[in-house]
Write a protein that holds these residues in place. Structure first.
Motif, PDB file in Angstrom:
ATOM      1  N   THR A 278       0.871  -1.173   0.066  1.00 45.36           N
ATOM      2  CA  THR A 278      -0.128  -0.102   0.034  1.00 45.36           C
ATOM      3  C   THR A 278       0.866   1.335   0.073  1.00 45.36           C
ATOM      4  O   THR A 278       0.421   2.368  -0.374  1.00 45.36           O
ATOM      5  N   ALA A 279       2.234   1.182   0.535  1.00 41.69           N
ATOM      6  CA  ALA A 279       3.016   2.253   0.686  1.00 41.69           C
ATOM      7  C   ALA A 279       4.405   1.767   0.584  1.00 41.69           C
ATOM      8  O   ALA A 279       4.383   0.710   1.242  1.00 41.69           O
ATOM      9  N   ALA A 280       5.371   2.502   0.138  1.00 38.35           N
ATOM     10  CA  ALA A 280       6.827   2.265   0.155  1.00 38.35           C
ATOM     11  C   ALA A 280       7.679   3.465  -0.141  1.00 38.35           C
ATOM     12  O   ALA A 280       7.331   4.420  -1.009  1.00 38.35           O
ATOM     13  N   ASN A 281       8.855   3.569   0.314  1.00 40.77           N
ATOM     14  CA  ASN A 281       9.471   4.592   0.100  1.00 40.77           C
ATOM     15  C   ASN A 281      10.572   4.339  -1.026  1.00 40.77           C
ATOM     16  O   ASN A 281      10.932   2.991  -1.567  1.00 40.77           O
ATOM     17  N   LYS A 282      11.411   5.165  -1.389  1.00 41.19           N
ATOM     18  CA  LYS A 282      12.393   4.898  -2.650  1.00 41.19           C
ATOM     19  C   LYS A 282      13.374   3.768  -2.220  1.00 41.19           C
ATOM     20  O   LYS A 282      13.834   3.000  -2.894  1.00 41.19           O
ATOM     21  N   ALA A 283      13.738   3.859  -0.767  1.00 38.92           N
ATOM     22  CA  ALA A 283      14.756   2.861  -0.152  1.00 38.92           C
ATOM     23  C   ALA A 283      14.240   1.510  -0.357  1.00 38.92           C
ATOM     24  O   ALA A 283      14.955   0.421  -0.850  1.00 38.92           O
ATOM     25  N   PHE A 284      13.121   1.058  -0.182  1.00 43.12           N
ATOM     26  CA  PHE A 284      12.352  -0.167  -0.256  1.00 43.12           C
ATOM     27  C   PHE A 284      12.409  -0.783  -1.665  1.00 43.12           C
ATOM     28  O   PHE A 284      12.838  -1.705  -2.082  1.00 43.12           O
ATOM     29  N   PHE A 285      12.102   0.163  -2.778  1.00 40.75           N
ATOM     30  CA  PHE A 285      11.999  -0.180  -4.213  1.00 40.75           C
ATOM     31  C   PHE A 285      13.347  -0.649  -4.605  1.00 40.75           C
ATOM     32  O   PHE A 285      13.784  -1.456  -5.238  1.00 40.75           O
ATOM     33  N   GLU A 286      14.196   0.320  -4.140  1.00 38.08           N
ATOM     34  CA  GLU A 286      15.754   0.004  -4.438  1.00 38.08           C
ATOM     35  C   GLU A 286      16.218  -1.271  -3.837  1.00 38.08           C
ATOM     36  O   GLU A 286      16.960  -2.131  -4.510  1.00 38.08           O
ATOM     37  N   LEU A 287      16.081  -1.797  -2.558  1.00 40.27           N
ATOM     38  CA  LEU A 287      16.295  -2.956  -2.167  1.00 40.27           C
ATOM     39  C   LEU A 287      15.784  -4.128  -2.604  1.00 40.27           C
ATOM     40  O   LEU A 287      16.453  -4.931  -3.082  1.00 40.27           O
ATOM     41  N   ARG A 288      14.478  -3.887  -3.228  1.00 39.47           N
ATOM     42  CA  ARG A 288      13.862  -5.054  -4.063  1.00 39.47           C
ATOM     43  C   ARG A 288      14.257  -5.404  -5.400  1.00 39.47           C
ATOM     44  O   ARG A 288      14.631  -6.395  -5.880  1.00 39.47           O
ATOM     45  N   ARG A 289      14.837  -4.145  -5.734  1.00 40.83           N
ATOM     46  CA  ARG A 289      15.443  -4.330  -6.859  1.00 40.83           C
ATOM     47  C   ARG A 289      17.002  -5.133  -7.034  1.00 40.83           C
ATOM     48  O   ARG A 289      17.140  -5.911  -7.875  1.00 40.83           O
ATOM     49  N   LYS A 290      17.643  -4.588  -6.132  1.00 44.42           N
ATOM     50  CA  LYS A 290      18.953  -5.175  -5.975  1.00 44.42           C
ATOM     51  C   LYS A 290      18.839  -6.608  -5.328  1.00 44.42           C
ATOM     52  O   LYS A 290      19.669  -7.552  -6.034  1.00 44.42           O
ATOM     53  N   ALA A 291      17.895  -6.884  -4.452  1.00 49.01           N
ATOM     54  CA  ALA A 291      18.007  -8.193  -4.040  1.00 49.01           C
ATOM     55  C   ALA A 291      17.308  -9.101  -4.663  1.00 49.01           C
ATOM     56  O   ALA A 291      17.423 -10.382  -4.834  1.00 49.01           O
ATOM     57  N   ASN A 292      16.090  -8.779  -5.518  1.00 45.63           N
ATOM     58  CA  ASN A 292      15.333  -9.623  -6.359  1.00 45.63           C
ATOM     59  C   ASN A 292      15.122  -9.208  -7.887  1.00 45.63           C
ATOM     60  O   ASN A 292      14.207  -9.917  -8.377  1.00 45.63           O
ATOM     61  N   ASN A 293      15.998  -8.283  -8.153  1.00 41.11           N
ATOM     62  CA  ASN A 293      15.686  -7.889  -9.447  1.00 41.11           C
ATOM     63  C   ASN A 293      14.198  -7.679  -9.894  1.00 41.11           C
ATOM     64  O   ASN A 293      13.672  -7.920 -10.786  1.00 41.11           O
ATOM     65  N   SER A 294      13.468  -7.105  -8.787  1.00 42.14           N
ATOM     66  CA  SER A 294      12.091  -6.813  -9.052  1.00 42.14           C
ATOM     67  C   SER A 294      11.505  -5.621  -9.058  1.00 42.14           C
ATOM     68  O   SER A 294      12.418  -4.446  -8.695  1.00 42.14           O
ATOM     69  N   GLN A 295      10.546  -5.310  -9.640  1.00 38.05           N
ATOM     70  CA  GLN A 295      10.070  -3.959 -10.107  1.00 38.05           C
ATOM     71  C   GLN A 295       8.439  -3.935  -9.699  1.00 38.05           C
ATOM     72  O   GLN A 295       7.513  -3.543 -10.217  1.00 38.05           O
ATOM     73  N   ILE A 296       8.748  -4.397  -8.193  1.00 38.54           N
ATOM     74  CA  ILE A 296       7.335  -4.187  -7.595  1.00 38.54           C
ATOM     75  C   ILE A 296       6.924  -2.926  -7.458  1.00 38.54           C
ATOM     76  O   ILE A 296       7.719  -1.930  -7.420  1.00 38.54           O
ATOM     77  N   ARG A 297       5.152  -2.854  -7.573  1.00 42.33           N
ATOM     78  CA  ARG A 297       4.716  -1.589  -7.402  1.00 42.33           C
ATOM     79  C   ARG A 297       3.581  -1.644  -6.602  1.00 42.33           C
ATOM     80  O   ARG A 297       3.247  -2.743  -5.894  1.00 42.33           O
ATOM     81  N   ILE A 298       3.092  -0.551  -6.224  1.00 43.54           N
ATOM     82  CA  ILE A 298       2.060  -0.503  -5.261  1.00 43.54           C
ATOM     83  C   ILE A 298       0.746  -1.303  -5.787  1.00 43.54           C
ATOM     84  O   ILE A 298       0.464  -1.059  -6.822  1.00 43.54           O
TER      85      ILE A 298
END
Length: 297
Positions: A127-147
């Motif tokens: 439901t919400a996330a900051n920039k650091a969260f999306f960057e972590l998921r990108r680095k750890a899981n190569n993920s483009q997760i969205r709200i």
């Protein structure tokens, strides 16, 4: 909220008007008078005259600037006449603008922090996330997760099995939970403090969960260095105890035996007393040094 209500026919004649305005001097609407002759802001007149000439049955004009104020206009057809409701929304718009500004400021602050912040609902949808969260998921899981995506999108089954019980615990029990974790990114070691907190509505019912991951690597490293430092100081004080203090005690015992002898001259006795004073002073200074070394930082 101050408002103005008028009923007008399609020839432009006002048949009925009512005002709750108390401070606006540029409104003076009279029954039986054409809209073009009414005392009212020209921008509002233009909207009304456009409605008369058009074929719309309903029109809503929001946030119309009128001088130093802002109005919402609602025009509704009634077959042979139509009504126009004018509401002054200057304060509402100002409050909304301030809230939006505060929201944007808060977003900037949240995105600027190095802490990782995220939240999800009862269906595990982000439901919400900051920039650091999306960057972590990108680095750890190569993920483009969205709200709106499932919080477990693109993660491994091992990771899912690790986090699902923790998330479920928060949602089921409605209590906060904190724990430390050691992480590796390649050869880089880090430590984090993870805080999971229930999100509740005004009735106290759990609606979701918010997580905050705070990097405590520097603090951990500092504690490790402090422990090494304290261990070294303890070794030094132990050496003082065994290598200096104990020999001094033995020397004092020998001196005590010698000073009991009747065969010593006065000069020898004075020398022994002097040695005892020196060793006692040395013992005192060693104790002070030990206390100084072991004093908490």
């Amino acid at each position: 909220m101050e408002s103005y209500y008028l009923e007008c026919d399609y020839d432009g004649i006002v048949h009925n008007a009512y005002s709750s305005f108390t401070e606006l001097e540029d409104f003076d609407i009279r029954n039986g008078t054409h809209i073009s002759k009414q005392v009212m802001p020209e921008s509002i007149k233009a909207v009304i005259e456009e409605f008369i000439q058009g074929s719309q049955k309903y029109r809503l004009v929001k946030n119309l600037p009128v001088g130093g104020n802002i109005f919402d206009l609602k025009l509704i057809d009634k077959d042979h006449t139509f009504v126009c409701m004018m509401s002054q929304v200057s304060i509402d718009v100002s409050v909304k603008s301030e809230l939006e500004s505060n929201k944007n400021t808060f977003r900037v602050l949240v995105d600027a922090t190095f802490d990782i912040i995220w939240s999800f609902d009862l269906d595990y949808k982000l439901t919400a996330a900051n920039k650091a969260f999306f960057e972590l998921r990108r680095k750890a899981n190569n993920s483009q997760i969205r709200i709106g995506d499932n919080i477990f999108k693109d993660v491994s089954e091992i990771t899912r099995q690790k986090w699902l019980p923790l998330y479920k615990k928060i949602l089921d029990e409605g209590l906060p939970y904190k724990f430390e974790e050691k992480r590796w990114f390649g050869d880089e070691e880090s430590y984090v403090l993870i805080s999971l907190n229930p999100i509740k509505d005004e009735n106290g019912k759990v609606q979701g969960c918010m997580g905050i991951t705070h990097d405590i690597t520097a603090l951990k490293k500092q504690k490790e260095l402090l422990k090494i430092h304290n261990d070294s100081l303890q070794k030094i004080t132990n050496r003082l105890e065994t290598d200096i203090y104990e020999p001094i005690e033995v020397l004092n015992q020998l001196i005590s035996l010698e000073t009991d002898s009747e065969n010593l001259t006065q000069h020898q006795l004075e020398n022994f007393r002097r040695v005892k004073e020196i060793t006692a002073d040395l013992h005192k200074k060693i104790e002070e040094l030990k206390n100084e070394l072991l004093k908490p930082l």
